[in-house]
Every structure is written in C-alpha cells, then in structure tokens.
Write a protein that holds these residues in place. Structure first.
Motif, PDB file in Angstrom:
ATOM      1  N   SER A 112      31.797  27.536  85.120  1.00  0.00           N
ATOM      2  CA  SER A 112      32.865  26.453  83.739  1.00  0.00           C
ATOM      3  C   SER A 112      34.237  26.911  84.571  1.00  0.00           C
ATOM      4  CB  SER A 112      32.597  27.272  83.084  1.00  0.00           C
ATOM      5  OG  SER A 112      32.578  29.111  82.657  1.00  0.00           O
ATOM      6  N   GLY A 113      35.018  28.201  85.030  1.00  0.00           N
ATOM      7  CA  GLY A 113      36.419  28.467  85.205  1.00  0.00           C
ATOM      8  C   GLY A 113      36.811  29.358  84.425  1.00  0.00           C
ATOM      9  N   TYR A 114      35.886  29.725  83.319  1.00  0.00           N
ATOM     10  CA  TYR A 114      36.495  30.742  82.588  1.00  0.00           C
ATOM     11  C   TYR A 114      35.355  31.629  82.718  1.00  0.00           C
ATOM     12  CZ  TYR A 114      39.388  27.060  80.409  1.00  0.00           C
ATOM     13  OH  TYR A 114      40.541  26.013  80.722  1.00  0.00           O
ATOM     14  N   GLU A 115      35.884  33.099  82.087  1.00  0.00           N
ATOM     15  CA  GLU A 115      35.599  34.481  81.553  1.00  0.00           C
ATOM     16  C   GLU A 115      35.718  35.060  80.454  1.00  0.00           C
ATOM     17  OE1 GLU A 115      35.282  37.256  84.443  1.00  0.00           O
ATOM     18  OE2 GLU A 115      37.574  37.674  84.326  1.00  0.00           O
ATOM     19  N   ILE A 116      34.617  35.652  79.803  1.00  0.00           N
ATOM     20  CA  ILE A 116      35.104  36.571  78.908  1.00  0.00           C
ATOM     21  C   ILE A 116      36.153  38.067  78.777  1.00  0.00           C
ATOM     22  CG2 ILE A 116      34.566  37.337  76.846  1.00  0.00           C
ATOM     23  CD1 ILE A 116      32.452  35.306  75.896  1.00  0.00           C
ATOM     24  N   ARG A 117      36.998  38.783  78.689  1.00  0.00           N
ATOM     25  CA  ARG A 117      36.727  40.062  78.576  1.00  0.00           C
ATOM     26  C   ARG A 117      37.146  40.519  77.731  1.00  0.00           C
ATOM     27  NH1 ARG A 117      42.194  40.320  78.861  1.00  0.00           N
ATOM     28  NH2 ARG A 117      43.771  38.650  79.082  1.00  0.00           N
ATOM     29  N   ARG A 118      37.571  41.539  77.705  1.00  0.00           N
ATOM     30  CA  ARG A 118      38.440  42.661  76.932  1.00  0.00           C
ATOM     31  C   ARG A 118      39.767  42.111  76.640  1.00  0.00           C
ATOM     32  NH1 ARG A 118      35.020  46.842  74.617  1.00  0.00           N
ATOM     33  NH2 ARG A 118      37.018  47.405  74.433  1.00  0.00           N
ATOM     34  N   GLY A 119      40.114  42.580  75.749  1.00  0.00           N
ATOM     35  CA  GLY A 119      41.947  42.101  75.275  1.00  0.00           C
ATOM     36  C   GLY A 119      42.781  43.702  75.991  1.00  0.00           C
ATOM     37  N   ASP A 120      42.377  44.173  76.543  1.00  0.00           N
ATOM     38  CA  ASP A 120      43.087  45.967  76.704  1.00  0.00           C
ATOM     39  C   ASP A 120      42.919  46.047  78.430  1.00  0.00           C
ATOM     40  OD1 ASP A 120      40.480  46.537  77.535  1.00  0.00           O
ATOM     41  OD2 ASP A 120      40.460  48.432  76.731  1.00  0.00           O
ATOM     42  N   GLU A 121      42.236  44.274  78.828  1.00  0.00           N
ATOM     43  CA  GLU A 121      42.165  44.773  80.443  1.00  0.00           C
ATOM     44  C   GLU A 121      42.791  43.781  80.795  1.00  0.00           C
ATOM     45  OE1 GLU A 121      37.285  44.825  81.105  1.00  0.00           O
ATOM     46  OE2 GLU A 121      38.323  42.924  80.918  1.00  0.00           O
ATOM     47  N   PRO A 122      43.413  43.449  81.763  1.00  0.00           N
ATOM     48  CA  PRO A 122      44.507  42.995  82.743  1.00  0.00           C
ATOM     49  C   PRO A 122      44.372  41.431  82.832  1.00  0.00           C
ATOM     50  CG  PRO A 122      44.201  44.833  84.742  1.00  0.00           C
ATOM     51  CD  PRO A 122      43.022  44.662  83.689  1.00  0.00           C
ATOM     52  N   SER A 123      45.853  40.748  82.572  1.00  0.00           N
ATOM     53  CA  SER A 123      45.512  38.842  82.565  1.00  0.00           C
ATOM     54  C   SER A 123      45.624  38.372  83.652  1.00  0.00           C
ATOM     55  CB  SER A 123      46.546  38.720  80.998  1.00  0.00           C
ATOM     56  OG  SER A 123      46.227  37.046  80.518  1.00  0.00           O
ATOM     57  N   ILE A 124      44.720  37.615  83.869  1.00  0.00           N
ATOM     58  CA  ILE A 124      45.267  37.172  84.784  1.00  0.00           C
ATOM     59  C   ILE A 124      45.629  35.325  85.090  1.00  0.00           C
ATOM     60  CG2 ILE A 124      43.706  34.741  86.417  1.00  0.00           C
ATOM     61  CD1 ILE A 124      41.554  36.991  86.269  1.00  0.00           C
ATOM     62  N   GLU A 125      46.059  34.823  83.328  1.00  0.00           N
ATOM     63  CA  GLU A 125      47.058  34.051  82.709  1.00  0.00           C
ATOM     64  C   GLU A 125      48.617  34.669  82.981  1.00  0.00           C
ATOM     65  OE1 GLU A 125      46.891  30.796  82.699  1.00  0.00           O
ATOM     66  OE2 GLU A 125      44.532  30.836  83.124  1.00  0.00           O
ATOM     67  N   LEU A 126      48.652  35.780  82.498  1.00  0.00           N
ATOM     68  CA  LEU A 126      50.467  36.187  82.675  1.00  0.00           C
ATOM     69  C   LEU A 126      50.855  36.266  83.555  1.00  0.00           C
ATOM     70  CD1 LEU A 126      49.424  39.033  79.943  1.00  0.00           C
ATOM     71  CD2 LEU A 126      51.075  36.854  80.007  1.00  0.00           C
ATOM     72  N   GLU A 127      49.528  36.849  84.785  1.00  0.00           N
ATOM     73  CA  GLU A 127      49.628  37.125  86.185  1.00  0.00           C
ATOM     74  C   GLU A 127      50.287  35.468  86.681  1.00  0.00           C
ATOM     75  OE1 GLU A 127      48.348  38.944  91.063  1.00  0.00           O
ATOM     76  OE2 GLU A 127      47.583  39.531  88.451  1.00  0.00           O
ATOM     77  N   ARG A 128      49.433  34.248  86.797  1.00  0.00           N
ATOM     78  CA  ARG A 128      49.065  33.083  86.711  1.00  0.00           C
ATOM     79  C   ARG A 128      50.845  32.340  86.405  1.00  0.00           C
ATOM     80  NH1 ARG A 128      44.705  31.473  86.168  1.00  0.00           N
ATOM     81  NH2 ARG A 128      44.168  31.780  87.528  1.00  0.00           N
ATOM     82  N   ALA A 129      51.123  32.821  85.230  1.00  0.00           N
ATOM     83  CA  ALA A 129      52.240  32.003  84.299  1.00  0.00           C
ATOM     84  C   ALA A 129      53.765  33.084  84.909  1.00  0.00           C
ATOM     85  CB  ALA A 129      52.771  32.565  83.223  1.00  0.00           C
ATOM     86  N   GLY A 130      53.623  34.421  85.703  1.00  0.00           N
ATOM     87  CA  GLY A 130      55.053  34.897  86.458  1.00  0.00           C
ATOM     88  C   GLY A 130      55.099  33.967  88.079  1.00  0.00           C
ATOM     89  N   ALA A 131      53.358  34.055  88.359  1.00  0.00           N
ATOM     90  CA  ALA A 131      53.862  33.403  89.847  1.00  0.00           C
ATOM     91  C   ALA A 131      54.469  31.107  89.471  1.00  0.00           C
ATOM     92  CB  ALA A 131      52.472  32.803  90.093  1.00  0.00           C
TER      93      ALA A 131
END
Length: 323
Positions: free
Chosen positions: A299-318
């Motif tokens: 599906s392209g999506y996964e469920i994670r806990r809020g205290d885990e590192p964010s992929i989207e934040l790292e992707r937005a930084g790139a």
C-alpha cells in the motif's frame, strides 16, 4: 414540606465521556493491526479537559485514573501515526523485479545443466571447488536436476531463450530503479553511512537472540542499507558478466578485463548464488518483521508510534536541500 420531599436533581453524568474516550483508545489500538485508512488523531489536547471534568468527582475514581493513564501514554509518544514509507514507483519496480529475477535464475539453471552433466564427462572446470584435478565440491548433484518434482535436463535452448529475453527486462527495470532513487533522493534512505556496520552487527545479534534492542532507524536500518546497496551492485555485476559471456568476441575487452571467458562465467555464477542467498534471507526477515512491514510494500503506508523517527520529516528535509 413539599420542597423538602422533592427529590434532588440528578448530578450530571460525567462517566460517559471517559467511557467514550476508552472506547476510542481501544479502536486506535485495533487499527494498528488492521489496514490503515486515515491518520490517527492526537488526543493530547482532549486529555486535560477530561481530567478537569473528573476533578472533584467521587463517583468513578477508577475510571478517572484510567483516563489519565491513557492520556499520559499518548502524550509520551504512544499515539499511532500513519506514514508514507514506499513511493509508488519503488513498489512497482520491486514487484516487477521479483518474477523477472526468478525467471532469470530458473532459465540460468537450465543452461547450467549442460555444463554439469556427468553423462558427457565434462571437466567441470568452472562450477566446482577443488585443487588441481582434485574436486572437493561440485554444483550440483544429479538428483537436483531430475526428481519426482521437476526435470530440467535437455532444456538448454529453452533456457537460453528465456534468459536472453528477460535479461532486457531485468536491465531496464534495474536502470529505472537506480535512476528513480537518484532523482527522488530516496537513495539517502538506502546508502550506508558511517554507523551502518555497527548497526548491522547489532541487528544481526538481535536476530540471533544474542542481544536485545534494535538501533534507531528511519526507513532502513544499517543491515538493510548494506544489503540493499549490495544487491544493486550485484545486479550491475550480473549484467556486466552476463554481457561478457553473451558477446565474448564483440566485448572481448570486457571479457579480458574479467580474467577471461571462464572467469566471467564463474563470477556470473557466484553472483547468482548471492541472489539466491539474499532472497532466502529477505523472505525470512519480511516474515519476522510482520504484516505492517509487508503491507507498506503493497500500500505504501505503515503504522508507527509517534515517538519513532519520522520518514516524512527526513524526506521533506531532502526535498528542501534539493531546492
């Protein structure tokens, strides 16, 4: 007297909001095991309101305590977040590569039988391990080629036809994959960094139950970064060695660079065995990682806990660094 006998007005029911909140918590936890359909809301702002309503009430202290504990769990980073992990292009090329690579290995086996057939007393100079004329190990025993489940003998021309057709699909898909990684900057999630070796050792120890606690990661851990980057290099090596075998005269400079025709075949065979080993480990790791990880590649999506590192934040930084 009439006013004294009049029943007092019932106190407002304050337990219902808390019960509703507990039900919402249960639903959120249930969603973590189901297919995600939307972002899960944050309840951190609602928790103080519930605590204020329960303050001074003595009717349901246990319910009030449970509600406060739930609010603290979520405020500590326990909320569940739905996040995009794998872009559509990567998912498409991943699932295309699976049957293509399988067909390449299967057709290569049909070709390989022609060299290892004992009936024609081939010297097995390439696909063997030995010293001089002494052979310690030869690939493969006779039962591997013919048994009650399959028979791959005398199908060399069929194997060559499949191999030469699917090699173009393998090459095109691989080139497109690398090009997309570079263009989208997704390669930053995959390229090993200075801590990758140490993290890979930690992950291996955890998998062997010799250590507890995985190192922090975003999209991939250190072991995955090294393995997936190595697979890309292995694919490139398979194309180069395959070309040297396919066109040893036209690409004689390449064949010579690899140490000759027989050495090119040996390198090609070793890379194929490497792909087989990677495939087995990869499937086992996917099973151990669980449904949430597999679902992300579908599906392209996964469920994670809020205290885990964010992929989207790292992707937005790139993305910002590219602009």
């Amino acid at each position: 007297m009439e006013e004294e006998s009049k029943a007092p007005d019932p106190e407002p029911d304050i337990a219902d909001p808390v019960a509703d909140e507990q039900a919402d918590h249960a639903v959120r936890h249930a969603l973590a095991e189901a297919v995600p359909v939307a972002d899960l809301p944050d309840v951190e702002e609602d928790a103080p309101k519930d605590s204020e309503q329960m303050e001074g009430s003595e009717e349901s202290p246990l319910i009030a305590e449970d509600a406060m504990n739930g609010a603290r769990d979520f405020s500590a980073g326990g909320e569940l977040v739905l996040e995009r992990k794998h872009p559509l292009a990567i998912r498409w090329m991943h699932w295309i590569n699976f049957p293509v690579l399988f067909t390449m290995i299967w057709s290569g086996l049909l070709i390989y039988w022609n060299d290892s057939d004992n009936a024609y007393r081939h010297p097995h100079a390439v696909y063997r391990v030995g010293i001089g004329k002494l052979t310690l190990l030869r690939f493969f025993p006779a039962w591997f080629y013919t048994n009650r489940f399959w028979d791959v003998r005398y199908k060399v021309t069929e194997g060559l036809g499949y191999h030469f057709f699917f090699m173009w699909l393998f090459a095109i898909n691989g080139i497109a994959y690398v090009a997309y990684l570079l263009w989208s900057r997704e390669w930053k999630f995959m390229a090993p960094h200075k801590e990758s070796i140490r993290e890979a050792i930690q992950v291996t120890l955890v998998d062997l139950h010799l250590r507890k606690g995985l190192p922090p990661q975003t999209k991939y851990n250190g072991a995955q970064r090294i393995a997936y980057s190595a697979v890309i290099l292995m694919g490139l090596g398979s194309l180069v060695t395959g070309l040297a075998i396919y066109k040893p005269t036209e690409a004689h400079w390449l064949t010579t660079l690899l140490g000759g025709y027989e050495m090119a075949r040996w390198f090609h065979f070793l890379l194929t065995m490497g792909f087989c080993g990677f495939f087995l480990v990869h499937v086992v790791q996917v099973i151990l990682a669980g449904w949430n990880n597999f679902r992300a590649m579908v599906s392209g999506y996964e469920i994670r806990r809020g205290d885990e590192p964010s992929i989207e934040l790292e992707r937005a930084g790139a993305e910002r660094s590219r602009v």
